[in-house]
Design an enzyme around this catalytic site. Structure first.
Site, PDB file in Angstrom:
ATOM      1  N   ARG A   1      55.510  16.626 -81.390  1.00 32.67           N
ATOM      2  CA  ARG A   1      56.930  16.515 -80.810  1.00 32.67           C
ATOM      3  C   ARG A   1      57.555  16.194 -82.000  1.00 32.67           C
ATOM      4  O   ARG A   1      57.123  15.363 -82.738  1.00 32.67           O
ATOM      5  CB  ARG A   1      57.235  15.418 -79.616  1.00 32.67           C
TER       6      ARG A   1
ATOM      7  N   HIS B   1      58.681  26.312 -81.861  1.00 38.37           N
ATOM      8  CA  HIS B   1      58.172  25.768 -80.747  1.00 38.37           C
ATOM      9  C   HIS B   1      57.029  26.956 -80.173  1.00 38.37           C
ATOM     10  O   HIS B   1      57.278  27.128 -79.076  1.00 38.37           O
ATOM     11  CB  HIS B   1      59.058  25.147 -79.837  1.00 38.37           C
TER      12      HIS B   1
HETATM   13  N1  LIG Z   1      54.132  22.640 -79.655  1.00 33.34           N
HETATM   14  C1  LIG Z   1      53.539  23.101 -78.882  1.00 33.34           C
HETATM   15  O1  LIG Z   1      53.788  24.329 -78.303  1.00 33.34           O
HETATM   16  C2  LIG Z   1      52.833  22.219 -77.775  1.00 33.34           C
HETATM   17  C3  LIG Z   1      52.203  22.822 -76.572  1.00 33.34           C
HETATM   18  C4  LIG Z   1      51.432  21.707 -75.921  1.00 33.34           C
HETATM   19  C5  LIG Z   1      51.439  20.298 -76.311  1.00 33.34           C
HETATM   20  N2  LIG Z   1      52.377  19.856 -77.247  1.00 33.34           N
HETATM   21  C6  LIG Z   1      52.378  18.406 -77.429  1.00 33.34           C
HETATM   22  O2  LIG Z   1      51.103  18.030 -77.772  1.00 33.34           O
HETATM   23  C7  LIG Z   1      50.589  16.680 -77.188  1.00 33.34           C
HETATM   24  C8  LIG Z   1      49.312  16.383 -77.064  1.00 33.34           C
HETATM   25  O3  LIG Z   1      48.805  17.127 -76.018  1.00 33.34           O
HETATM   26  P1  LIG Z   1      47.422  16.753 -75.253  1.00 33.34           P
HETATM   27  O4  LIG Z   1      47.346  17.727 -74.108  1.00 33.34           O
HETATM   28  O5  LIG Z   1      46.155  16.664 -76.349  1.00 33.34           O
HETATM   29  O6  LIG Z   1      47.886  15.214 -74.675  1.00 33.34           O
HETATM   30  P2  LIG Z   1      46.490  13.890 -74.144  1.00 33.34           P
HETATM   31  O7  LIG Z   1      45.371  14.846 -73.760  1.00 33.34           O
HETATM   32  O8  LIG Z   1      47.429  13.043 -73.462  1.00 33.34           O
HETATM   33  O9  LIG Z   1      46.394  13.361 -75.514  1.00 33.34           O
HETATM   34  C9  LIG Z   1      47.240  12.355 -76.376  1.00 33.34           C
HETATM   35  C10 LIG Z   1      46.486  11.846 -77.659  1.00 33.34           C
HETATM   36  O10 LIG Z   1      47.415  10.949 -78.266  1.00 33.34           O
HETATM   37  C11 LIG Z   1      46.882   9.663 -78.176  1.00 33.34           C
HETATM   38  N3  LIG Z   1      48.085   8.876 -78.046  1.00 33.34           N
HETATM   39  C12 LIG Z   1      49.076   8.507 -77.129  1.00 33.34           C
HETATM   40  N4  LIG Z   1      49.796   7.404 -77.576  1.00 33.34           N
HETATM   41  C13 LIG Z   1      49.268   7.133 -78.855  1.00 33.34           C
HETATM   42  C14 LIG Z   1      49.539   5.970 -79.523  1.00 33.34           C
HETATM   43  N5  LIG Z   1      50.695   4.993 -79.296  1.00 33.34           N
HETATM   44  N6  LIG Z   1      49.001   5.872 -80.553  1.00 33.34           N
HETATM   45  C15 LIG Z   1      47.746   6.634 -80.902  1.00 33.34           C
HETATM   46  N7  LIG Z   1      47.460   7.607 -80.393  1.00 33.34           N
HETATM   47  C16 LIG Z   1      48.023   7.799 -79.202  1.00 33.34           C
HETATM   48  C17 LIG Z   1      46.040   9.378 -76.970  1.00 33.34           C
HETATM   49  O11 LIG Z   1      45.031   8.469 -77.278  1.00 33.34           O
HETATM   50  P3  LIG Z   1      44.177   7.953 -76.107  1.00 33.34           P
HETATM   51  O12 LIG Z   1      42.960   8.976 -76.055  1.00 33.34           O
HETATM   52  O13 LIG Z   1      43.641   6.662 -76.652  1.00 33.34           O
HETATM   53  O14 LIG Z   1      44.908   7.792 -74.900  1.00 33.34           O
HETATM   54  C18 LIG Z   1      45.477  10.928 -76.914  1.00 33.34           C
HETATM   55  O15 LIG Z   1      44.219  11.088 -77.971  1.00 33.34           O
HETATM   56  C19 LIG Z   1      51.494  16.911 -75.820  1.00 33.34           C
HETATM   57  O16 LIG Z   1      51.912  15.523 -75.395  1.00 33.34           O
HETATM   58  C20 LIG Z   1      52.855  17.796 -76.405  1.00 33.34           C
HETATM   59  O17 LIG Z   1      53.789  16.830 -76.854  1.00 33.34           O
HETATM   60  C21 LIG Z   1      52.878  20.759 -78.009  1.00 33.34           C
END
Ligand SMILES: NC(=O)c1ccc[n+]([C@@H]2O[C@H](COP(=O)([O-])OP(=O)(O)OC[C@H]3O[C@@H](n4cnc5c(N)ncnc54)[C@H](OP(=O)(O)O)[C@@H]3O)[C@@H](O)[C@H]2O)c1
Length: 308
Positions: free
Chosen positions: A223, A271
Site C-alpha cells: 500500500r 495498481h
Molecule cells: N497491489 C496489489 O494489487 C495488491 C493486491 C492484494 C493485496 N495487496 C496488499 O497486500 C497486503 C498484504 O496482503 P496479505 O493477504 O498477505 O495480508 P495478510 O495475510 O493479512 O498478511 C499481512 C502480513 O503483514 C504483517 N503485519 C501486519 N502489521 C504489521 C506490523 N505492524 N509490523 C510488521 N508486520 C505486520 C502480518 O504479520 P503477522 O503475520 O504477524 O500477523 C502478516 O505477516 C494487503 O493488505 C494489501 O494492502 C496489494
C-alpha cells in the site's frame, strides 16, 4: 433460499462464476445487485469501489465478504457490526507471486541495461547469482509468504519480517523494530507486502531506508502509505536506494505532478500487481457462505482491532 447482495461494480466478471460456485457448494441463493430492502439480505459481497458505506440497515446480514485483500477502507467503518472477511484468493496470490518475482528478477539481472541500450554497448558483465542477492520480505501473510517461497525456489536468500514472532520452515524470520533493522541492513532488494494500518504507515521512512545497504531496490506492491514518499525521494537522490518499483500510492491514480512521475529511479505500475480473480474468488465466497450456513467458523476473518 438465502439472499446475497453483490455490492461491487464487477458483477459482469462474477456472473459466469459465482452462481455456479454457490450451486457447487450446495447453496440455493438469490443474488441481488441492489438492496431496496436491506433487512432481507443474508450476506454482502463487498468492494470499497461499490455503493455501500452504511451497513446499519443490513440487520440480518451474517457476514460481509470483501472482494479485496486489503481492508483498510472498511475496517474502521463504525456502521459495520457484522463479521468481516477479507479476500484470500489463490488467483490473486498467483498474480502477486508473478509480479514480485518478475520485478525482483528485473533488478537482479539488470535487465534495463540491455533493454534500454541505445548505443548497443557490448558489456558482458554477468549479474551475480540469485543466491548472492539477499531479499527482505516485509509481511509474511498470504501474499508475503507465497512470494518469499517463490523467491527461495529461485535461490534468493530471503529474510522475512512480520508483526508476530514466527517459526516458518526454511525461512529466517524477524519481528519488532530491531528485527526490521536486521532484515533491512542485509537486503539488496526489499519487498513490502504489509497491510495499511496505523502501525505500518511510513514503515519505510528516512530512518529505516538508511538501514538499507547503498543502492538497494524497493518494491512496493503493498500500500502507498507504507512509504514516506519524501524520504524515498531523498534516498533515491542520495543513491541510498538504487531504484523503487511502486504499484500503490497514497493517491491513485498517481497525480501527474507527483515527483515520482518524473523521477528516473522510480518505476510506476498502476495498481496491477494482483487482482482478485473471479473464478477462484467465487469459490472462496461460496465456501464461506457454506461454512456460515453450516455453523462452521468463517475463513479469513478480519481482526477489527488489529486492522487486518
Ligand atoms: N497491489 C496489489 O494489487 C495488491 C493486491 C492484494 C493485496 N495487496 C496488499 O497486500 C497486503 C498484504 O496482503 P496479505 O493477504 O498477505 O495480508 P495478510 O495475510 O493479512 O498478511 C499481512 C502480513 O503483514 C504483517 N503485519 C501486519 N502489521 C504489521 C506490523 N505492524 N509490523 C510488521 N508486520 C505486520 C502480518 O504479520 P503477522 O503475520 O504477524 O500477523 C502478516 O505477516 C494487503 O493488505 C494489501 O494492502 C496489494
Amino acid at each position: 433460499m438465502i439472499r446475497i447482495y453483490f455490492a461491487a461494480p464487477t458483477w459482469s466478471e462474477y456472473e459466469p462464476w459465482l452462481p455456479a460456485a454457490l450451486t457447487a457448494a450446495g447453496i440455493r441463493a438469490e443474488i441481488l445487485l441492489e438492496a431496496p430492502d436491506p433487512a432481507l439480505i443474508d450476506y454482502i459481497v463487498y468492494a470499497p469501489s461499490g455503493p455501500l458505506a452504511d451497513f446499519r440497515p443490513f440487520t440480518r446480514a451474517k457476514a460481509v465478504l470483501s472482494l479485496w485483500a486489503g481492508v483498510e477502507k472498511i475496517v474502521s467503518n463504525q456502521s459495520l457490526t457484522q463479521p468481516l472477511c477479507r479476500m484470500v484468493d489463490p488467483g490473486l496470490s498467483e498474480s502477486m507471486v508473478e509480479y514480485v518475482t518478475g520485478h525482483v528478477l528485473r533488478h537482479h539481472l539488470g535487465m534495463d541495461r540491455h533493454i534500454v541500450n541505445p548505443g548497443r554497448i557490448w558489456d558482458p558483465t554477468p549479474p551475480p547469482l540469485a543466491r548472492q542477492r539477499p531479499v527482505a520480505m516485509l509481511g509474511l501473510g498470504e501474499l508475503g509468504l507465497a512470494c518469499a517461497r517463490a523467491l527461495q525456489a529461485l535461490n534468493f536468500p530471503v529474510q522475512g519480517w512480520s508483526r508476530s514472532a514466527k517459526a516458518i520452515d526454511g525461512l529466517e524470520t524477524f519481528h519488532g523494530r530491531d528485527g526490521l533493522r536486521e532484515v533491512l541492513s542485509a537486503a539488496q532488494i526489499v519487498v513490502t507486502l504489509l497491510p495499511r494500518t496505523p502501525e505500518t504507515e511510513n514503515i519505510l521512512n528516512a530512518e529505516s531506508l538508511a538501514w538499507l545497504p547503498a543502492g538497494a531496490v524497493v518494491i512496493n506492491p503493498g500500500r502507498g502509505p507504507l512509504i514516506d514518499d519524501g524520504a524515498l525521494l531523498a534516498a533515491l537522490d542520495a543513491g541510498r536506494v538504487g531504484h523503487a518499483t511502486l504499484d500503490v500510492f497514497r493517491t491513485e491514480p498517481l497525480p501527474q505532478d507527483h515527483p515520482f512521475q518524473a523521477h528516473p529511479g522510480v518505476t510506476i505500475t498502476p495498481h496491477v500487481a494482483a487482482d482478485t480473480r473471479a473464478p477462484t474468488a467465487s469459490t472462496v465466497i461460496a465456501e464461506n457462505i457454506r461454512r456460515s450456513e453450516a455453523g462452521e467458523p468463517l475463513l479469513y476473518l478480519v481482526d477489527r482491532a488489529r486492522g487486518y
